[in-house]
Motif scaffolding. Structure first.
Motif, PDB file in Angstrom:
ATOM      1  N   PHE A   1      29.044   5.784  47.171  1.00 29.52           N
ATOM      2  CA  PHE A   1      29.743   4.582  46.712  1.00 29.52           C
ATOM      3  C   PHE A   1      31.001   4.912  45.919  1.00 29.52           C
ATOM      4  O   PHE A   1      31.529   4.075  45.194  1.00 29.52           O
ATOM      5  N   ASN A   2      31.473   6.143  46.081  1.00 28.87           N
ATOM      6  CA  ASN A   2      32.725   6.543  45.433  1.00 28.87           C
ATOM      7  C   ASN A   2      33.878   6.584  46.429  1.00 28.87           C
ATOM      8  O   ASN A   2      34.908   7.189  46.170  1.00 28.87           O
ATOM      9  N   SER A   3      33.703   5.959  47.576  1.00 29.16           N
ATOM     10  CA  SER A   3      34.725   5.989  48.613  1.00 29.16           C
ATOM     11  C   SER A   3      35.914   5.114  48.230  1.00 29.16           C
ATOM     12  O   SER A   3      35.860   4.318  47.294  1.00 29.16           O
TER      13      SER A   3
ATOM     14  N   HIS B   1      28.177  -1.038  52.484  1.00 26.17           N
ATOM     15  CA  HIS B   1      27.828  -0.611  51.128  1.00 26.17           C
ATOM     16  C   HIS B   1      26.974  -1.625  50.374  1.00 26.17           C
ATOM     17  O   HIS B   1      26.180  -1.245  49.517  1.00 26.17           O
ATOM     18  N   LEU B   2      27.137  -2.915  50.684  1.00 23.09           N
ATOM     19  CA  LEU B   2      26.405  -3.945  49.938  1.00 23.09           C
ATOM     20  C   LEU B   2      26.258  -5.175  50.825  1.00 23.09           C
ATOM     21  O   LEU B   2      27.242  -5.693  51.352  1.00 23.09           O
ATOM     22  N   PHE B   3      25.017  -5.627  51.009  1.00 25.65           N
ATOM     23  CA  PHE B   3      24.717  -6.805  51.813  1.00 25.65           C
ATOM     24  C   PHE B   3      24.640  -8.013  50.886  1.00 25.65           C
ATOM     25  O   PHE B   3      23.808  -8.052  49.978  1.00 25.65           O
ATOM     26  N   ILE B   4      25.499  -9.005  51.123  1.00 29.44           N
ATOM     27  CA  ILE B   4      25.519 -10.217  50.298  1.00 29.44           C
ATOM     28  C   ILE B   4      24.790 -11.316  51.072  1.00 29.44           C
ATOM     29  O   ILE B   4      25.252 -11.776  52.114  1.00 29.44           O
ATOM     30  N   PHE B   5      23.636 -11.744  50.540  1.00 32.07           N
ATOM     31  CA  PHE B   5      22.757 -12.644  51.301  1.00 32.07           C
ATOM     32  C   PHE B   5      22.163 -13.720  50.378  1.00 32.07           C
ATOM     33  O   PHE B   5      20.953 -13.792  50.178  1.00 32.07           O
ATOM     34  N   PRO B   6      23.015 -14.599  49.833  1.00 34.59           N
ATOM     35  CA  PRO B   6      22.530 -15.625  48.886  1.00 34.59           C
ATOM     36  C   PRO B   6      22.036 -16.890  49.578  1.00 34.59           C
ATOM     37  O   PRO B   6      22.520 -18.000  49.332  1.00 34.59           O
ATOM     38  N   SER B   7      21.062 -16.731  50.448  1.00 36.42           N
ATOM     39  CA  SER B   7      20.570 -17.830  51.281  1.00 36.42           C
ATOM     40  C   SER B   7      19.832 -18.872  50.444  1.00 36.42           C
ATOM     41  O   SER B   7      19.237 -18.565  49.416  1.00 36.42           O
ATOM     42  N   TYR B   8      19.861 -20.123  50.913  1.00 33.69           N
ATOM     43  CA  TYR B   8      19.166 -21.207  50.217  1.00 33.69           C
ATOM     44  C   TYR B   8      17.661 -21.203  50.523  1.00 33.69           C
ATOM     45  O   TYR B   8      16.861 -21.649  49.705  1.00 33.69           O
ATOM     46  N   ASP B   9      17.298 -20.736  51.731  1.00 34.16           N
ATOM     47  CA  ASP B   9      15.910 -20.830  52.163  1.00 34.16           C
ATOM     48  C   ASP B   9      15.689 -19.813  53.270  1.00 34.16           C
ATOM     49  O   ASP B   9      16.521 -19.680  54.158  1.00 34.16           O
ATOM     50  N   GLU B  10      14.577 -19.078  53.221  1.00 34.99           N
ATOM     51  CA  GLU B  10      14.320 -18.049  54.216  1.00 34.99           C
ATOM     52  C   GLU B  10      12.827 -17.895  54.456  1.00 34.99           C
ATOM     53  O   GLU B  10      12.000 -18.346  53.656  1.00 34.99           O
ATOM     54  N   GLY B  11      12.500 -17.217  55.561  1.00 34.12           N
ATOM     55  CA  GLY B  11      11.165 -16.684  55.776  1.00 34.12           C
ATOM     56  C   GLY B  11      11.195 -15.240  55.294  1.00 34.12           C
ATOM     57  O   GLY B  11      11.223 -14.954  54.107  1.00 34.12           O
ATOM     58  N   LEU B  12      11.211 -14.309  56.260  1.00 31.77           N
ATOM     59  CA  LEU B  12      11.436 -12.900  55.942  1.00 31.77           C
ATOM     60  C   LEU B  12      12.425 -12.371  56.975  1.00 31.77           C
ATOM     61  O   LEU B  12      12.040 -11.884  58.032  1.00 31.77           O
TER      62      LEU B  12
ATOM     63  N   PRO C   1      28.590   3.078  40.589  1.00 31.04           N
ATOM     64  CA  PRO C   1      28.287   3.759  41.852  1.00 31.04           C
ATOM     65  C   PRO C   1      26.998   4.580  41.802  1.00 31.04           C
ATOM     66  O   PRO C   1      26.298   4.697  42.811  1.00 31.04           O
ATOM     67  N   ASP C   2      26.674   5.151  40.647  1.00 30.87           N
ATOM     68  CA  ASP C   2      25.436   5.931  40.550  1.00 30.87           C
ATOM     69  C   ASP C   2      24.208   5.034  40.697  1.00 30.87           C
ATOM     70  O   ASP C   2      23.214   5.417  41.315  1.00 30.87           O
ATOM     71  N   LEU C   3      24.271   3.831  40.112  1.00 30.53           N
ATOM     72  CA  LEU C   3      23.176   2.870  40.265  1.00 30.53           C
ATOM     73  C   LEU C   3      23.046   2.452  41.720  1.00 30.53           C
ATOM     74  O   LEU C   3      21.923   2.367  42.261  1.00 30.53           O
ATOM     75  N   LEU C   4      24.163   2.184  42.373  1.00 36.42           N
ATOM     76  CA  LEU C   4      24.125   1.804  43.788  1.00 36.42           C
ATOM     77  C   LEU C   4      23.509   2.914  44.637  1.00 36.42           C
ATOM     78  O   LEU C   4      22.750   2.639  45.571  1.00 36.42           O
ATOM     79  N   LYS C   5      23.825   4.166  44.305  1.00 36.45           N
ATOM     80  CA  LYS C   5      23.268   5.284  45.070  1.00 36.45           C
ATOM     81  C   LYS C   5      21.755   5.340  44.905  1.00 36.45           C
ATOM     82  O   LYS C   5      21.010   5.558  45.872  1.00 36.45           O
ATOM     83  N   LYS C   6      21.260   5.111  43.694  1.00 36.12           N
ATOM     84  CA  LYS C   6      19.810   5.075  43.462  1.00 36.12           C
ATOM     85  C   LYS C   6      19.174   3.919  44.222  1.00 36.12           C
ATOM     86  O   LYS C   6      18.098   4.064  44.811  1.00 36.12           O
TER      87      LYS C   6
END
Length: 306
Positions: free
Chosen positions: A121-123, A205-216, A270-275
């Motif tokens: 994540f240091n790109s 690098h990061l999936f943004i998924f703020p859905s209102y309603d989901e299954g799985l 970035p270190d937290l993201l790597k973990k």
């Protein structure tokens, strides 16, 4: 997609011992599949009824007492009701006291992601992504609002937001991005499949998924399998997969300020993201391999068929 008549003909011709119906608790899917279920029962077939998200049954039927009675009757007809999340399991268990309820979370083929390792994540550029249907309930409008607020605060350097998929609000999303001055930062790829989808996840690098309603959702499992941390909402089965602060960050639905805060927090660590990336891979391999799901269904089928 079968018509009710086609289903009846297929049952009479093929004489299956067991029929597995997939539904969800939204009106269109429920009424279609309730008819299928009734046809299968009239023809004396054993049925498994698997619910893929939508509203919880108590919420789905709360507006009408007669419909609540009908809903409970329909859900008591199959040999088992299969759900995807802990929350759904508790809800159906409380409603259907004598029905067999099985918790079988979704899973995916992890082979395409077997070489995934924790990401760097240091790109020069961090790629925020969304993959799926372009509908209002997926929270994409709020994500674009969040990016606009980050841009106004001078925090959008080295970021790109890539949206893969198609749907009814695609033009609205493009207009919103243009109106907020994000044309160079937001990219629309259209639908992607197979190898292109795997490459998409492995480069994200990061999936943004703020859905209102989901299954799985399968996209959530693909994301963690590829080592892509997630910003998501605690709806449906998402909290079963994503532990807040471990595999990503959970935010409130319909809240662009929380999305912006989560993005800002993570891109500065970035270190937290790597973990988180490594924890995502471990989570997928521990719990969401398709062989686990197949084994659970096989056990249910065997006990029902005797």
């Amino acid at each position: 997609m079968f018509s009710p008549l086609q289903l009846a003909v297929a049952i009479l011709r093929l004489k299956p011992d067991l029929i597995h119906l997939n539904t969800s608790m939204d009106p269109k899917a429920f009424w279609r599949d309730a008819v299928y279920l009734l046809i299968a029962k009239i023809l004396r077939r054993k049925v498994i009824f698997q619910v893929h998200g939508g509203k919880l049954p108590q919420e789905f039927g709360k507006a009408n007492i007669l419909f609540q009675i009908f809903l409970k009757w329909i859900l008591d007809l199959p040999k088992a009701v299969v759900v995807l999340s802990d929350r759904e399991y508790q809800s159906y268990r409380n409603l259907l006291l004598h029905q067999r309820i099985e918790l079988i979370p979704n899973a995916i083929d992890l082979a395409p992601y077997s070489t995934a390792v924790e990401k760097n994540f240091n790109s020069q550029e961090l790629k925020l992504v969304y993959l799926g249907a372009l509908t209002e309930s997926k929270g994409i409008l709020e994500t674009i609002e969040a990016l606009a607020s980050l841009k106004a605060a001078g925090k959008l350097a080295h970021l790109k937001y890539v949206i893969a998929g198609s749907g009814k609000i695609e033009n609205q999303l493009k207009q919103q991005a243009a109106q907020l001055g994000l044309q160079g930062l937001v990219e629309f790829t259209g639908p992607i499949f197979e190898q292109d989808k795997i490459k998409f996840w492995l480069s994200a690098h990061l999936f943004i998924f703020p859905s209102y309603d989901e299954g799985l959702p399968y996209t959530l499992l693909e994301s963690i399998a590829s080592g892509t941390p997630v910003i998501a909402t605690p709806v449906g089965g998402i909290p079963d997969v994503i532990r807040d602060g471990v595999h990503g960050i959970l935010v409130k639905p319909r809240d662009s300020a929380e999305i912006a805060s989560a993005i800002s927090r993570l891109i500065q660590q970035p270190d937290l993201l790597k973990k988180m990336s490594l924890k995502c891979i471990e989570r997928a391999r521990e719990s969401y391999e398709i062989e686990r799901m197949a084994g659970q269904f096989e056990a249910v089928y065997e006990t029902i068929l005797g």
